[in-house]
Design a protein around this motif. Structure first.
Motif, mmCIF file in Angstrom:
data_model
loop_
_atom_site.group_PDB
_atom_site.id
_atom_site.type_symbol
_atom_site.label_atom_id
_atom_site.label_comp_id
_atom_site.label_asym_id
_atom_site.label_seq_id
_atom_site.Cartn_x
_atom_site.Cartn_y
_atom_site.Cartn_z
ATOM 1 N N ILE A 162 39.027 41.304 47.371
ATOM 2 C CA ILE A 162 40.628 41.127 47.190
ATOM 3 C C ILE A 162 40.996 40.544 45.803
ATOM 4 O O ILE A 162 42.136 41.120 45.241
ATOM 5 C CB ILE A 162 41.192 40.316 48.341
ATOM 6 C CG1 ILE A 162 40.957 40.989 49.441
ATOM 7 C CG2 ILE A 162 42.604 39.863 48.068
ATOM 8 C CD1 ILE A 162 41.329 40.204 50.877
ATOM 9 N N PHE A 163 40.388 39.488 45.448
ATOM 10 C CA PHE A 163 40.818 38.735 44.025
ATOM 11 C C PHE A 163 40.529 39.564 42.919
ATOM 12 O O PHE A 163 41.050 39.716 41.820
ATOM 13 C CB PHE A 163 40.125 37.540 43.966
ATOM 14 C CG PHE A 163 41.006 36.392 44.524
ATOM 15 C CD1 PHE A 163 41.636 35.372 43.819
ATOM 16 C CD2 PHE A 163 40.982 36.155 45.886
ATOM 17 C CE1 PHE A 163 42.363 34.431 44.332
ATOM 18 C CE2 PHE A 163 41.927 35.115 46.479
ATOM 19 C CZ PHE A 163 42.677 34.478 45.750
ATOM 20 N N TYR A 164 39.286 40.410 43.174
ATOM 21 C CA TYR A 164 38.847 41.352 41.794
ATOM 22 C C TYR A 164 39.909 42.296 41.651
ATOM 23 O O TYR A 164 40.237 42.755 40.711
ATOM 24 C CB TYR A 164 37.716 42.016 42.340
ATOM 25 C CG TYR A 164 37.108 42.730 41.291
ATOM 26 C CD1 TYR A 164 36.594 42.686 39.924
ATOM 27 C CD2 TYR A 164 37.225 44.497 41.795
ATOM 28 C CE1 TYR A 164 36.377 43.460 39.234
ATOM 29 C CE2 TYR A 164 37.027 45.574 40.741
ATOM 30 C CZ TYR A 164 36.533 44.984 39.468
ATOM 31 O OH TYR A 164 36.059 46.035 38.850
ATOM 32 N N PHE A 165 40.362 42.939 42.615
ATOM 33 C CA PHE A 165 41.341 44.076 42.435
ATOM 34 C C PHE A 165 42.692 43.550 42.345
ATOM 35 O O PHE A 165 43.423 44.465 41.654
ATOM 36 C CB PHE A 165 41.481 44.976 43.884
ATOM 37 C CG PHE A 165 40.290 46.035 44.052
ATOM 38 C CD1 PHE A 165 40.039 46.922 42.864
ATOM 39 C CD2 PHE A 165 39.512 45.957 45.162
ATOM 40 C CE1 PHE A 165 39.273 47.772 43.261
ATOM 41 C CE2 PHE A 165 38.703 46.878 45.224
ATOM 42 C CZ PHE A 165 38.375 47.950 44.366
ATOM 43 N N PHE A 166 43.061 42.580 42.707
ATOM 44 C CA PHE A 166 44.798 41.930 42.553
ATOM 45 C C PHE A 166 45.023 41.149 41.752
ATOM 46 O O PHE A 166 46.327 40.851 41.513
ATOM 47 C CB PHE A 166 45.330 41.863 44.077
ATOM 48 C CG PHE A 166 45.276 43.308 44.708
ATOM 49 C CD1 PHE A 166 45.962 44.371 44.540
ATOM 50 C CD2 PHE A 166 44.124 43.180 45.949
ATOM 51 C CE1 PHE A 166 45.688 45.561 45.272
ATOM 52 C CE2 PHE A 166 44.146 44.316 46.687
ATOM 53 C CZ PHE A 166 44.918 45.453 46.446
ATOM 54 N N ILE A 167 44.023 40.056 41.213
ATOM 55 C CA ILE A 167 44.680 38.653 40.712
ATOM 56 C C ILE A 167 43.699 38.672 39.543
ATOM 57 O O ILE A 167 42.537 39.030 39.535
ATOM 58 C CB ILE A 167 44.319 37.675 41.760
ATOM 59 C CG1 ILE A 167 45.170 37.944 42.838
ATOM 60 C CG2 ILE A 167 44.513 36.480 40.995
ATOM 61 C CD1 ILE A 167 45.108 36.803 43.836
ATOM 62 N N ALA A 168 44.313 38.266 38.413
ATOM 63 C CA ALA A 168 43.858 38.266 36.917
ATOM 64 C C ALA A 168 42.682 36.865 36.940
ATOM 65 O O ALA A 168 42.884 35.836 37.767
ATOM 66 C CB ALA A 168 44.709 38.104 36.109
#
Length: 180
Positions: A52-58
Motif C-alpha cells: 500500500i505504501f509503495y503504490f500510494f505514498i512517496a
C-alpha cells in the motif's frame, strides 16, 4: 500511483501467501494457535502495508514510520480478530508479567527511539551495492528500492514497536487498575 511493473522478490510474496493460507485455515476451523496467528499476521501485515505504501505514498521518514505503525496496528487487529473468533477457549493474549514500571517505561521508549534513528539512517544514507551478493538479495527480496525499503523497515520496525506497544499496554492496564 506507481507503475504496475512491480519487481517484488519471491520471499515477501511467499511469506505473505503462506501467512494468508495459515491464517485463513485456522480462522475457518475456529482454532486458536498463538504462534500461527502471530507469525501469519506479522508477515501479512508487513507485506500488505508495504505494498500500500509503495503504490500510494512517496518515500519519506514520516511515511516509513507511519508504515511501521500501520503494520503493527494491522498485526494486532488480525490477532485480536482471531482470538475473538476462536472456539477452543483461548486464554488472554496480553498478560502482565509483573515487571517493574521503570523497566516497562524503558521497554516502551527504547525500541521506539531505536526505530526512529534507524529509519532516519535508512532514509538518508543510501548505500549502493554491486556484485553477486546484491544480485542474490535482489532475487530473493526484489529489485525495487522503494518496496524493499518499506518491507525491511516494516520487518524490523514491527518487532521493535510490538515490544513498545505491549509495554504501553501493560502500563495502561496497571494505571487503570489503580484507578479502580
Amino acid at each position: 500511483m506507481r507503475d504496475l511493473a512491480l519487481t517484488i522478490g519471491y520471499f515477501p510474496i511467499a511469506t505473505a501467501a503462506i501467512g494468508l493460507h495459515a491464517y485463513a485455515r485456522y480462522f475457518y476451523i475456529k482454532k486458536f494457535d498463538f504462534y500461527v496467528y502471530a507469525f501469519s499476521s506479522l508477515f501479512l501485515s508487513i507485506f500488505s502495508i508495504s505494498v500500500i505504501f509503495y503504490f500510494f505514498i512517496a518515500k519519506s521518514l514520516i511515511s516509513i514510520v507511519m508504515s511501521q505503525i500501520f503494520s503493527v496496528s494491522l498485526m494486532f487487529i488480525l490477532v485480536r480478530l482471531a482470538v475473538s473468533r476462536a472456539a477452543d477457549g483461548s486464554t488472554r493474549m496480553l498478560v502482565d508479567r509483573g515487571l517493574p514500571a521503570k523497566a516497562l517505561i524503558l521497554m516502551a521508549l527504547m525500541p521506539a527511539s531505536v526505530v526512529i534513528v534507524i529509519d532516519w539512517l535508512v532514509e538518508n544514507i543510501s548505500p549502493r551495492c554491486i556484485g553477486a551478493k546484491c544480485g542474490a538479495l535482489e532475487f530473493v527480496f526484489g529489485s525495487d528500492d522503494v518496496f524493499t525499503l518499506y518491507y525491511f523497515t516494516n520487518l524490523y520496525g514491527v518487532v521493535f514497536l510490538t515490544l513498545s506497544a505491549l509495554s504501553i499496554n501493560a502500563l495502561t492496564r496497571r494505571f487503570l487498575a489503580k484507578l479502580k
